[in-house]
Design an enzyme around this catalytic site. Structure first.
Site, mmCIF file in Angstrom:
data_model
loop_
_atom_site.group_PDB
_atom_site.id
_atom_site.type_symbol
_atom_site.label_atom_id
_atom_site.label_comp_id
_atom_site.label_asym_id
_atom_site.label_seq_id
_atom_site.Cartn_x
_atom_site.Cartn_y
_atom_site.Cartn_z
ATOM 1 C CG HIS A 52 -8.273 -5.975 2.927
ATOM 2 N ND1 HIS A 52 -7.209 -5.714 3.770
ATOM 3 C CD2 HIS A 52 -7.848 -5.662 1.670
ATOM 4 C CE1 HIS A 52 -6.202 -5.254 3.059
ATOM 5 N NE2 HIS A 52 -6.552 -5.219 1.790
ATOM 6 C CB CYS A 63 -3.329 5.657 5.280
ATOM 7 S SG CYS A 63 -1.665 6.081 4.753
ATOM 8 C CG HIS A 113 -3.090 -7.495 -1.363
ATOM 9 N ND1 HIS A 113 -4.206 -7.057 -0.682
ATOM 10 C CD2 HIS A 113 -2.764 -8.691 -0.798
ATOM 11 C CE1 HIS A 113 -4.534 -7.949 0.244
ATOM 12 N NE2 HIS A 113 -3.673 -8.934 0.197
ATOM 13 C CG ASN A 149 -3.404 1.175 -2.292
ATOM 14 O OD1 ASN A 149 -2.912 1.817 -3.209
ATOM 15 N ND2 ASN A 149 -2.830 0.064 -1.828
ATOM 16 C CD GLU A 164 -6.196 -1.763 6.835
ATOM 17 O OE1 GLU A 164 -6.920 -0.884 7.344
ATOM 18 O OE2 GLU A 164 -5.590 -1.601 5.749
ATOM 19 C CG HIS A 175 -2.509 -6.002 4.345
ATOM 20 N ND1 HIS A 175 -1.999 -6.907 3.446
ATOM 21 C CD2 HIS A 175 -2.809 -4.901 3.621
ATOM 22 C CE1 HIS A 175 -2.009 -6.379 2.229
ATOM 23 N NE2 HIS A 175 -2.490 -5.161 2.318
#
Length: 282
Positions: A122, A193, A40, A223, A124, A72
């Site tokens: 999203h 993460c 993104h 993020n 992901e 993702h």
């Protein structure tokens, strides 16, 4: 005026890996399609288009017989549909996202209702829910889940990889409180993460000692928005995609400027922002 950047900024491991795979394939084949944006960040996508990378908005939009899936990740159902159409899949899913996918699948197979702390829209999160067999749900509102009637007896809780650890801990705690009023079993898996965790901590640490934070990254980047959210709670903060968005008025009366960037922000974009800040500071 002092301009200081965090030690952790720019491409994370997963993004760098995905872009390296995509770039290699695109150069070898003279072009390639991706199913959705590989990351993104519009500046990165613009650069990739120069080597023949085309973004397909959906499966029906794929023109060739090969496609690169994004960092993702995608659901097993989407993988199966691509295979049924005889489209070769080049997978660039981030290893940390794969870990979350495996966790969702393991929980679902063990009979747990999977709850993902994350943005349900999203890519992901949609992929992770797919690995949960379609029986899970995603939300950022712990109250919503605790009001489910009946609340599932066995709950498996995990997180979108880019969420804020403290927020996930609070979310999981609220669900545990709700579940433990009944005969329930709860499993909580930390799928945030490690790289994102370090970046968030470094950004907040810097924000505490500066007059202003500038966050560089795509406006669609989860993020990057988490970085802006954390820093804005500490000091005035601006999120920019490019150096041209920086307003000179932001720097008036400021003596110490902090800079960080999202995990999908390219080095040249970061350098352009630093150069503009240095120029305005003169």
């Amino acid at each position: 005026m002092k301009i200081e950047k965090t030690s952790e900024l720019g491409f994370c491991f997963g993004v760098r890996r995905a872009i390296n795979i995509l770039g290699k394939v695109a150069r070898e084949r003279g072009g390639i399609e991706t199913l959705g944006a590989i990351v993104h960040n519009q500046q990165v996508l613009d650069k990739l288009s120069e080597i023949g990378v085309r973004v397909a908005g959906s499966i029906d939009d794929i023109r060739g017989n090969s496609v690169v899936t994004s960092a993702h990740g995608v659901s097993p159902e989407l993988q199966a549909e691509l295979q049924a159409r005889r489209i070769d899949i080049i997978d660039t899913t981030c290893p940390f996202v794969q870990r979350a996918q495996r966790a969702a699948r393991k929980l679902a197979r063990a009979g747990f209702s999977v709850i993902v702390y994350g943005d349900a829209e999203h890519p992901e999160v949609k992929g992770i829910l797919g690995w949960a067999g379609g029986g899970g749900l995603a939300t950022l509102d712990e109250g919503f889940v605790s009001r489910l009637e009946p609340l599932p007896r066995r709950l498996g809780i995990l997180s979108q990889t880019t969420q804020i650890p403290a927020h996930f801990t609070r979310f999981a705690g609220r669900l545990i409180e709700a579940a433990f009023t009944r005969d329930s079993e709860v499993r909580v898996l930390d799928t945030i993460c490690h790289d994102i965790r370090r970046r968030q901590a470094a950004a907040v640490d810097l924000a505490r000692g500066v007059d202003l934070m500038v966050i560089i990254g795509g406006r669609d980047s989860a993020n990057t928005h988490r970085l802006a959210e954390l820093c804005s709670a500490v000091t005035p903060t601006y999120l920019v995609e490019t150096a041209d968005e920086i307003e000179p008025s932001w720097l008036q009366g400021k003596h110490h400027i902090g800079v960080t960037a999202g995990a999908s922000t390219a080095g040249p974009t970061i350098n352009e922002v630093l150069t503009r800040l240095e120029t305005l500071a003169l």
